[in-house]
Design an enzyme around this catalytic site. Structure first.
Site, short mmCIF file in Angstrom:
data_model
loop_
_atom_site.label_atom_id
_atom_site.label_comp_id
_atom_site.label_asym_id
_atom_site.label_seq_id
_atom_site.Cartn_x
_atom_site.Cartn_y
_atom_site.Cartn_z
N HIS A 6 130.44 39.13 30.42
CA HIS A 6 130.86 37.82 30.92
C HIS A 6 132.08 37.96 31.84
O HIS A 6 132.10 37.41 32.94
CB HIS A 6 131.19 36.90 29.74
CG HIS A 6 131.82 35.59 30.14
ND1 HIS A 6 131.11 34.56 30.73
CD2 HIS A 6 133.11 35.15 30.05
CE1 HIS A 6 131.93 33.55 30.97
NE2 HIS A 6 133.15 33.87 30.57
N GLU A 10 129.59 27.45 26.68
CA GLU A 10 129.91 28.87 26.53
C GLU A 10 129.40 29.32 25.18
O GLU A 10 129.74 28.76 24.13
CB GLU A 10 131.43 29.12 26.64
CG GLU A 10 131.92 28.98 28.08
CD GLU A 10 133.33 29.52 28.29
OE1 GLU A 10 134.12 29.55 27.33
OE2 GLU A 10 133.63 29.92 29.44
N GLU A 29 129.53 31.38 22.17
CA GLU A 29 130.56 32.15 21.49
C GLU A 29 130.30 32.13 19.99
O GLU A 29 129.48 31.36 19.50
CB GLU A 29 131.96 31.56 21.75
CG GLU A 29 132.32 31.44 23.22
CD GLU A 29 133.82 31.26 23.45
OE1 GLU A 29 134.61 31.62 22.55
OE2 GLU A 29 134.18 30.77 24.53
N LYS A 48 139.24 22.89 29.36
CA LYS A 48 138.73 23.50 28.14
C LYS A 48 139.03 22.72 26.88
O LYS A 48 138.46 23.00 25.83
CB LYS A 48 139.37 24.91 27.98
CG LYS A 48 139.25 25.80 29.19
CD LYS A 48 137.85 26.28 29.42
CE LYS A 48 137.53 27.46 28.56
NZ LYS A 48 136.22 28.04 28.90
MN MN Z 1 135.63 30.25 25.90
#
Ligand code: MN
Length: 432
Positions: free
Chosen positions: A139, A204, A206, A258
């Site tokens: 990434h 994203e 994760e 974010k």
């Molecule tokens: Mn992240």
């Protein structure tokens, strides 16, 4: 590091019939969460097949540490239980395993079982702090290439586990819709920035690492001790507003792009449950530096990575209306992490920073080396330049209102049962 014991026996069976061969929650898993039954208050539970066991309700059937742990699990948050450390979680696991496999206990335990589909799940802990790392080297390379084609990784990447402090107040469980954020953006050809709905909303892929027992301010956690401070793992979708991020992030890093919402799956799969799926940390490519001594431990290098597979699916509003199944966008592995989870804990506390029970550490987006393992639309659409075509003919560069992103994950290893993490499923609502 947790050992393999009788609770990992692939032949073990529960008298809870739906647990037998369950894709996520067979008897070998026993993940922890907070649920409320139809007419009850939030409390600690363990997923078993299609049911949830109220842990505190069976405390009187347990002894010693298992009983003590079960009583702590009666609280509406699991922080106090995680603070007791992994030996206590192991005692609880062993006790619950015995109750759920012994047919002689069924009559006494069954009243504490609730049908999962009728229960409401809640955040498993009070999340005091959230740190997001950047361990996915593919990434980091893919994203770096969009800005610096010849030199995608910055010089610190192979020495420092890169991270930033996120925001815990906006972390929500799977099932809670995410509202498209408004923000300040500036198109490359525009003279001035403007304020309005994010045009490059992304997910994203994760995983979330849950801190168990913490450390005292000023007392770092040694790399050899770090695994004792990790309670378990869940799925994390770290929603990202790429256009807002591009304009705001210099020089201090991620901020409003974010922190508007992050989503987690409800169940904490414990490190004991994950013991059979631990693998060697993949060798670093030839020429890469060795980790500095405070991040290097032989046992961690030999068994510190996790054989966990993750999958991302999309279901658009049109697909939902047409009754179509979600479409898989990508599949990746936790072995894409350039740093082990123990290295993240050791590094985070290396300056004396105190971690607390229930703190959440994000792995960073975990993309693999191939196109079908890219863990964000930023990568899949090559920075928005190459739209993806979905099976029904719709195209996407970034997410649209009404899109639903579903992340699942599971662990597999030869000679052991498959265990899963459940899902993290979230739909996008229009900007206010
Ligand atoms: Mn992240």
């Amino acid at each position: 590091m947790p050992n393999i014991d009788f609770t990992h026996d692939p032949a073990a069976k529960s008298w809870v019939a739906s647990a037998d061969g369950h894709k996520d929650f067979p008897i070998q898993n026993l993940p922890l969460g907070i649920f409320s039954p139809p007419d009850g208050e939030p409390r600690g539970g363990v997923a078993i097949g299609d049911e949830i066991l109220d842990i505190a309700a069976v405390a009187n059937l347990l002894e010693g540490d298992a009983r003590k742990a079960a009583l702590l699990a009666g609280q509406p948050m699991l922080n106090d239980l995680l603070d007791e450390g992994n030996a206590m979680l192991r005692a609880l696991r062993h006790g619950l395993f015995s109750l759920l496999t012994d047919p002689a206990k069924e009559a006494e335990v069954r009243p504490a079982l609730h049908t999962a589909a009728q229960c409401t799940m809640h955040l498993p802990v009070k999340i005091n702090d959230y740190t997001d790392f950047y361990t996915g080297i593919h990434h980091a390379t893919n994203v770096g290439k969009l800005f610096r084609p010849d030199n995608p990784l910055l010089p610190n990447y192979k020495y420092v586990p890169i991270g930033y402090h996120g925001r815990s107040s906006s972390i929500r469980l799977s099932g809670v819709d995410v509202v498209r954020p408004n923000g300040q953006t500036k198109a490359p050809d525009a003279d001035m920035p403007s304020f309005g709905p994010c045009k490059r909303l992304d997910y994203e892929l994760e995983m979330a690492i849950w801190v168990g027992r913490g450390n005292t301010l000023g007392k770092p956690i040694a790399i050899s001790e770090a695994s004792r401070h990790i309670a378990g793992i869940s799925i994390l979708n770290d929603w990202s507003a790429r256009d807002i991020q591009a304009w705001e992030y210099q020089p201090l890093g991620p901020f409003l792009a974010k922190n508007f919402h992050s989503s987690i799956s409800p169940w904490i799969v414990t490190m004991d449950a994950l013991a059979p799926y631990r693998v060697a940390q993949p060798a670093r490519p030839e020429g890469d530096p060795s980790p500095l001594p405070y991040l290097l431990d032989d046992a961690d290098q030999q068994k510190g990575a996790l054989g966990v597979t993750m999958e991302v699916h999309i279901r658009t509003a049109r697909m939902r209306e047409a009754g179509e199944e979600p479409h898989r966008l990508s599949s990746g592995s936790m072995t894409a992490m350039y740093w082990t989870i123990a290295q993240l804990v050791a590094h985070h506390s290396s300056n004396g920073c105190n971690l607390q029970p229930g703190d959440l550490l994000g792995t960073g987006t975990l993309s693999g080396a191939n196109d079908d393992s890219k863990g964000s639309l930023l990568e899949l659409s090559n920075g928005g330049k190459q739209p993806l075509t979905l099976p029904g003919g719709e195209t996407r560069t970034f997410l649209e209102d009404g899109d639903e992103i579903i992340i699942t994950a599971f662990a597999e290893a030869g000679g052991f049962a498959r265990i899963g993490f459940g899902e993290c499923r979230v739909m996008i609502l229009p900007a206010p």
